[in-house]
Design an enzyme around this catalytic site. Sequence first.
Site, PDB file in Angstrom:
ATOM      1  N   GLU A  87      -0.457  -9.447  -0.466  1.00  0.00           N
ATOM      2  CA  GLU A  87      -1.857  -9.762  -0.134  1.00  0.00           C
ATOM      3  C   GLU A  87      -2.733  -9.771  -1.385  1.00  0.00           C
ATOM      4  O   GLU A  87      -3.640 -10.605  -1.511  1.00  0.00           O
ATOM      5  CB  GLU A  87      -2.376  -8.769   0.904  1.00  0.00           C
ATOM      6  CG  GLU A  87      -1.674  -8.948   2.243  1.00  0.00           C
ATOM      7  CD  GLU A  87      -2.001  -7.856   3.262  1.00  0.00           C
ATOM      8  OE1 GLU A  87      -2.240  -8.194   4.420  1.00  0.00           O
ATOM      9  OE2 GLU A  87      -1.999  -6.670   2.894  1.00  0.00           O
ATOM     10  N   GLY A  99       0.703  -5.123   1.025  1.00  0.00           N
ATOM     11  CA  GLY A  99      -0.548  -5.219   0.265  1.00  0.00           C
ATOM     12  C   GLY A  99      -0.332  -5.852  -1.104  1.00  0.00           C
ATOM     13  O   GLY A  99      -1.264  -6.446  -1.672  1.00  0.00           O
ATOM     14  N   ALA A 139       0.862  -1.178   0.000  1.00  0.00           N
ATOM     15  CA  ALA A 139       0.000   0.000   0.000  1.00  0.00           C
ATOM     16  C   ALA A 139       0.900   1.231   0.000  1.00  0.00           C
ATOM     17  O   ALA A 139       2.076   1.154   0.371  1.00  0.00           O
ATOM     18  CB  ALA A 139      -0.896  -0.025   1.230  1.00  0.00           C
ATOM     19  N   GLU A 192       5.342  -5.024   6.861  1.00  0.00           N
ATOM     20  CA  GLU A 192       4.645  -3.950   7.583  1.00  0.00           C
ATOM     21  C   GLU A 192       5.227  -3.728   8.976  1.00  0.00           C
ATOM     22  O   GLU A 192       5.224  -2.617   9.503  1.00  0.00           O
ATOM     23  CB  GLU A 192       3.149  -4.279   7.709  1.00  0.00           C
ATOM     24  CG  GLU A 192       2.370  -4.236   6.392  1.00  0.00           C
ATOM     25  CD  GLU A 192       2.321  -5.572   5.673  1.00  0.00           C
ATOM     26  OE1 GLU A 192       3.198  -6.443   5.908  1.00  0.00           O
ATOM     27  OE2 GLU A 192       1.401  -5.751   4.863  1.00  0.00           O
TER      28      GLU A 192
HETATM   29  N1  DAK Z   1       4.562   3.170  -0.788  1.00  0.00           N
HETATM   30  C1  DAK Z   1       4.929   4.339  -1.377  1.00  0.00           C
HETATM   31  N2  DAK Z   1       6.038   4.475  -2.129  1.00  0.00           N
HETATM   32  C2  DAK Z   1       6.809   3.390  -2.303  1.00  0.00           C
HETATM   33  C3  DAK Z   1       6.498   2.144  -1.722  1.00  0.00           C
HETATM   34  C4  DAK Z   1       5.304   2.047  -0.926  1.00  0.00           C
HETATM   35  N3  DAK Z   1       4.883   0.908  -0.376  1.00  0.00           N
HETATM   36  N4  DAK Z   1       7.471   1.259  -2.073  1.00  0.00           N
HETATM   37  C5  DAK Z   1       8.335   1.936  -2.843  1.00  0.00           C
HETATM   38  N5  DAK Z   1       7.948   3.228  -2.991  1.00  0.00           N
HETATM   39  C6  DAK Z   1       8.610   4.289  -3.743  1.00  0.00           C
HETATM   40  C7  DAK Z   1       9.843   4.810  -3.002  1.00  0.00           C
HETATM   41  O1  DAK Z   1       9.488   5.759  -2.035  1.00  0.00           O
HETATM   42  C8  DAK Z   1      10.626   5.394  -4.142  1.00  0.00           C
HETATM   43  O2  DAK Z   1      10.070   6.644  -4.473  1.00  0.00           O
HETATM   44  P1  DAK Z   1      11.053   7.941  -4.714  1.00  0.00           P
HETATM   45  O3  DAK Z   1      11.841   8.077  -3.462  1.00  0.00           O
HETATM   46  O4  DAK Z   1      11.907   7.540  -5.893  1.00  0.00           O
HETATM   47  O5  DAK Z   1      10.105   9.060  -4.994  1.00  0.00           O
HETATM   48  C9  DAK Z   1      10.331   4.465  -5.312  1.00  0.00           C
HETATM   49  O6  DAK Z   1       9.126   3.787  -4.952  1.00  0.00           O
HETATM   50  C10 DAK Z   1      11.410   3.417  -5.524  1.00  0.00           C
HETATM   51  O7  DAK Z   1      11.657   2.779  -4.284  1.00  0.00           O
HETATM   52  P2  DAK Z   1      13.118   2.625  -3.647  1.00  0.00           P
HETATM   53  O8  DAK Z   1      14.009   3.747  -4.045  1.00  0.00           O
HETATM   54  O9  DAK Z   1      12.944   2.370  -2.204  1.00  0.00           O
HETATM   55  O10 DAK Z   1      13.605   1.298  -4.405  1.00  0.00           O
HETATM   56  P3  DAK Z   1      14.625   0.180  -3.855  1.00  0.00           P
HETATM   57  O11 DAK Z   1      14.846  -0.722  -5.020  1.00  0.00           O
HETATM   58  O12 DAK Z   1      15.819   0.810  -3.202  1.00  0.00           O
HETATM   59  O13 DAK Z   1      13.822  -0.599  -2.708  1.00  0.00           O
HETATM   60  C11 DAK Z   1      11.891  -1.733  -1.800  1.00  0.00           C
HETATM   61  C12 DAK Z   1      12.697  -1.342  -3.060  1.00  0.00           C
HETATM   62  C13 DAK Z   1      10.605  -2.414  -2.275  1.00  0.00           C
HETATM   63  C14 DAK Z   1      12.697  -2.737  -0.942  1.00  0.00           C
HETATM   64  C15 DAK Z   1      11.589  -0.462  -0.943  1.00  0.00           C
HETATM   65  O14 DAK Z   1      11.020   0.518  -1.823  1.00  0.00           O
HETATM   66  C16 DAK Z   1      10.636  -0.714   0.177  1.00  0.00           C
HETATM   67  O15 DAK Z   1      11.007  -1.246   1.226  1.00  0.00           O
HETATM   68  N6  DAK Z   1       9.346  -0.313  -0.025  1.00  0.00           N
HETATM   69  C17 DAK Z   1       8.340  -0.409   1.019  1.00  0.00           C
HETATM   70  C18 DAK Z   1       7.856  -1.843   1.177  1.00  0.00           C
HETATM   71  C19 DAK Z   1       6.825  -1.946   2.280  1.00  0.00           C
HETATM   72  O16 DAK Z   1       7.089  -1.607   3.451  1.00  0.00           O
HETATM   73  N7  DAK Z   1       5.657  -2.407   1.914  1.00  0.00           N
HETATM   74  C20 DAK Z   1       4.525  -2.549   2.878  1.00  0.00           C
HETATM   75  C21 DAK Z   1       3.749  -1.255   2.938  1.00  0.00           C
HETATM   76  S1  DAK Z   1       2.409  -1.310   4.110  1.00  0.00           S
HETATM   77  C22 DAK Z   1      -5.252  -2.061   3.872  1.00  0.00           C
HETATM   78  C23 DAK Z   1      -4.822  -2.908   2.861  1.00  0.00           C
HETATM   79  C24 DAK Z   1      -3.470  -3.126   2.694  1.00  0.00           C
HETATM   80  C25 DAK Z   1      -2.546  -2.476   3.488  1.00  0.00           C
HETATM   81  C26 DAK Z   1      -2.970  -1.621   4.476  1.00  0.00           C
HETATM   82  C27 DAK Z   1      -4.336  -1.419   4.676  1.00  0.00           C
HETATM   83  N8  DAK Z   1      -6.653  -1.879   4.086  1.00  0.00           N
HETATM   84  C28 DAK Z   1      -7.618  -2.533   3.255  1.00  0.00           C
HETATM   85  C29 DAK Z   1      -7.118  -0.961   5.098  1.00  0.00           C
HETATM   86  C30 DAK Z   1      -1.150  -2.720   3.216  1.00  0.00           C
HETATM   87  C31 DAK Z   1      -0.147  -2.101   3.862  1.00  0.00           C
HETATM   88  C32 DAK Z   1       1.202  -2.150   3.271  1.00  0.00           C
HETATM   89  O17 DAK Z   1       1.437  -2.721   2.236  1.00  0.00           O
END
Ligand code: DAK
Length: 259
Positions: free
Chosen positions: A113, A110, A67, A133
């Site tokens: 998921e 997400g 997400a 997360e």
């Molecule tokens: N959200 C927003 N931006 C994201 C992102 C994310 N989840 N993942 C990556 N990006 C963006 C980065 O901010 C970056 O943007 P700029 O800085 O260039 O503007 C760009 O994508 C490229 O990412 P990186 O520079 O970080 O790329 P790397 O190759 O170095 O790293 C990575 C890739 C995937 C390991 C890293 O980006 C990362 O750790 N991303 C976050 C992964 C994460 O934590 N995912 C879980 C998020 S929480 C719900 C349903 C679902 C959910 C919640 C509620 N309901 C129905 C209520 C789900 C929650 C989640 O998924």
Amino acid sequence: MTPEYIIIHQQAQPHIAHVQLNRPKELNALNLQLMQELRDALKMLDEDENTRVIVLSGNEKAFAAGADIRQMAGKTAIDMFNTDQFSTWDAIKKIKTPMIAAVSGFALGGGCELAMLCDMIVASETARFGQPEIKIGVMPGAGGTQRLTRAVGKALAMEMVLTGRFITAAEARQAGLINSVVPQELYLQEAFRLAAVVAEMSPLAVKMAKEAVLRAFDSTLEEGLHFERKNFYLLFASDDQKEGMQAFIDKRTPVFTGK
Ligand code: DAK
């Protein structure tokens, strides 16, 4: 209105639609608009008689990295409640047409998921699955603790959810999370190959079989068997049952109409 964050290829191959998540700069982070566009597209395809299978993909670098953290960061619990994102996910859960996730690169949070909401997952060797997360102070919220645990068992699910470790496509295959792993250049081709096999079957029987398999997750064995029996009987009211069995007897390929 033309969607901004997804691309719909309605008849990518006969009877197969391809929906592609398309926010590449953000690794297909699932913001609210993307999820609403996806829900609307899937509902539209589900109602289209010509679509028998849907392939859902991202791009080579990411299926979806979760997400949109930027969109969620400032939200309060009340904001989250009022936005009711779950209704979008619930609508996707109700899609009757089988969905195959074609995953390359990151399928995180997400994104993982969403892949698990699909009925089968084909992965590229570069795919990485994770529920990270916990690293940003929350926990999975769209089925990660439930569908992942049912797919891979408690030990690996706990490890992924509590440490945020990503698993490789090979690990995911071994753990039973996904159906197959192929070299990156072949993952979409493999998803379409699998989709084409399903698309040749009776679309009615396929939808009822999907419904019955999913019922196994939220019923007792007795209730599940009862449900299976109801759908099994119901299919004997279809032209496809007559055609399928007659074609077997005639030693010819059946022509299914979904009636
Ligand atoms: N959200 C927003 N931006 C994201 C992102 C994310 N989840 N993942 C990556 N990006 C963006 C980065 O901010 C970056 O943007 P700029 O800085 O260039 O503007 C760009 O994508 C490229 O990412 P990186 O520079 O970080 O790329 P790397 O190759 O170095 O790293 C990575 C890739 C995937 C390991 C890293 O980006 C990362 O750790 N991303 C976050 C992964 C994460 O934590 N995912 C879980 C998020 S929480 C719900 C349903 C679902 C959910 C919640 C509620 N309901 C129905 C209520 C789900 C929650 C989640 O998924």
